[in-house]
Scaffold this motif. Sequence first.
Motif, short mmCIF file in Angstrom:
data_model
loop_
_atom_site.label_atom_id
_atom_site.label_comp_id
_atom_site.label_asym_id
_atom_site.label_seq_id
_atom_site.Cartn_x
_atom_site.Cartn_y
_atom_site.Cartn_z
N LEU A 39 59.61 109.11 70.84
CA LEU A 39 60.51 109.79 69.90
C LEU A 39 60.14 109.44 68.46
CD1 LEU A 39 63.86 109.06 71.76
CD2 LEU A 39 62.64 111.26 71.68
N SER A 81 63.29 116.22 77.43
CA SER A 81 64.70 115.95 77.71
C SER A 81 65.53 116.32 76.49
CB SER A 81 64.90 114.47 78.05
OG SER A 81 66.26 114.11 77.98
N ASP A 82 66.76 116.76 76.74
CA ASP A 82 67.66 117.07 75.63
C ASP A 82 67.98 115.84 74.79
OD1 ASP A 82 67.65 119.68 76.42
OD2 ASP A 82 69.76 119.76 77.03
N ASP A 83 67.70 114.66 75.34
CA ASP A 83 67.93 113.44 74.58
C ASP A 83 67.05 113.37 73.33
OD1 ASP A 83 69.78 112.63 76.44
OD2 ASP A 83 68.40 111.31 77.53
N CYS A 84 65.99 114.17 73.29
CA CYS A 84 65.09 114.13 72.13
C CYS A 84 65.62 114.92 70.95
CB CYS A 84 63.70 114.65 72.52
SG CYS A 84 63.57 116.45 72.64
N LYS A 86 68.42 114.98 69.08
CA LYS A 86 68.98 114.26 67.93
C LYS A 86 67.92 113.51 67.14
CE LYS A 86 72.78 111.18 66.61
NZ LYS A 86 73.95 110.41 67.11
N ARG A 160 64.42 122.98 72.46
CA ARG A 160 64.92 121.70 71.92
C ARG A 160 64.52 121.54 70.45
NH1 ARG A 160 62.89 119.96 77.41
NH2 ARG A 160 64.80 119.93 78.67
#
Length: 652
Positions: A39, A81-84, A86, A160
């Motif tokens: 990230l 992943s959607d976690d990326c 932010k 994303r």
Amino acid sequence: MRAIMMFPHLFSPFTLKSTEIRNRIFSTGHDTYLPEGGLPSDSLIAYQRARAKGGAGLIVIQVVGVHETSRYTESLLMGTSDDCIKPFSRLVDSIHREGTKVFIQLFHPGRELLGRPNGVVQPAFAPSHSPSERFKVIPRQMPQSMIGEIVDGFAQAARRMAEAGADGVEIVASHGYLPAQFMNPRVNHRQDHYGGSLDNRLRFTRETISAIRALVPGDFIVGMRMSGDEHDEDGLVEDDSVAIARALAPELDYINVIAGTSATASGATHIVPSMANSTAYVAPFAQKVKQATGAAVFVAGRINQPQIAEQVLASGSADMCGMTRAMIADPEMANKARAGKIDHIRACIGCNQACIGHFQLGLPISCIQHPETGRELDYAEKPRASVRKKVMVVGGGPAGLKAAAVAAERGHDVHLHERESQTGGQTRLAQLLPKRAEFGGIATNLTAEADRHGAIIHRRSEVTREMLLAEKPDAVILATGSRPHAPPFEGEVAQMVHVADILAGRASTGQKVVVYDWMGDWGGSGIAEKLAAEGAHVRLAVNNHCASASIQTYVRFEQVARLHKLGVEVHPWLRLYGGDGRTAYFIHTPSREAVVMEDVDTIVLNTPNLQEDGLAPVLEELGIPYHLAGDALSPRTAEEAVYEGMLAALAV
């Protein structure tokens, strides 16, 4: 107004769909080794924000993996992943706040893998069983189900990035990566509808574009990067690439062109072309693509000065110019050009040592001329000196010049003393080697930097004990460099000289030359090339596994190619032992057996230098605080010299 008159094309805005880019300067996607955990890190954000603040119109963020099989290095950004979303939004927002637009590269390397997760070589997947020569990777042919997963991976990663606020994405089909592997009939041997005809070989990329379009807003930009000539017998050539561009252009918002391929030594040199390549050498291909497609075309490849970019744009060859290393060397390049301060630009010299060279060593990006690059969180802002000191810098090579510039910038009263008539130290010799003329730019740039910050440079001024007593400096930065030094040697040979002696014009050689290259750097291979080009018979005895072993990979490939074409004989794993008349004796280091070379007129040494630190005991005796920097501390390269010059200046 002056800059607009000087660079009317470069500083005109450019619009793609509803996105207006403030000028025609962009930073291409390039690896930095700054991500953390897949990230964007604070260091990466600071690095890219500095280029945005410096005036870039567009920044294309480095490659983002779209599938688990795309992890080609441990430092790869991941978009799986959607976690990326932010973390990427933090990066995008920081760039947008400076007025710069952001595209993000979407990536799958196919067979071009370097990573070793958990310490083992990972399996590679490609369109076909087509081993990669450079990395010795033997890929498995992708089943159609995996192709579908990867197409969806591109689309989901694009979604994303759009949700993170990016203005667009760029599909990486350049440098022999996965889309290019599908496109190339000499790599793609599939018998299904993803192989064979051009339409079939483009199917993967078309499905990827279509899948992305289905998941992103209508005004979101979708472009593609591609190589023209891959510079290899099995690679795509310009005619192939023009046909591909013509076929795909209606489905894309822009095409970003470059050259080369990761798969081979000859192709890899064009991934980050060195100073051995002419400036803007990809522009003619960009013009072909523009004429064939009518599309918006971006181009990169040794566009290191605003004057060069202006010429490319004025000729109609492209709409945007990638000036990545120009902004690695000088983050403020665009702002300086816009203000008409051309002489203030720290021009990239194309050495590749600390930019792509760092990445290949698993290190964060930097620049040998500008060590603040990649270290923005630590050194972007120089603290003002709380007490103005009288600082004496001894030596006008890279270490001394950087020390003088930074110390003066901090507010000190700085006097630099150089005993020669010119500043630059060993860079003045290095620039005399073949294909190395631009290396002298480091001295030009650093001298100008020191002058601008108010350091006083005294040439033909040798510092002595008496001068120190008279001047009474509060602190001294000792940057006196190093001198050639011969290794222990048994017997005698007809002639033995050092590389520096030849370059300085103090010595010449006979017709039959052996170059003993202990260092494996520019000096040994460079002098071998120079002497061979002048007609000498040259044998290069290297104390390593190959010629130019200490030089950045792509530059080494170029150097080795030129040596081969000149007929230079390369002998690896040798240590010089002694000589007798016209015979030289070596030890083969792995086997410890003797190697004899006869019929030798001259041995040319490229051996470790000895530091010049003679003033250190004097400073100790007089009780004057001092700092050693560069070769005066320990002989290494210009990169360490400049970095330590900065550190010394920050310490006074």
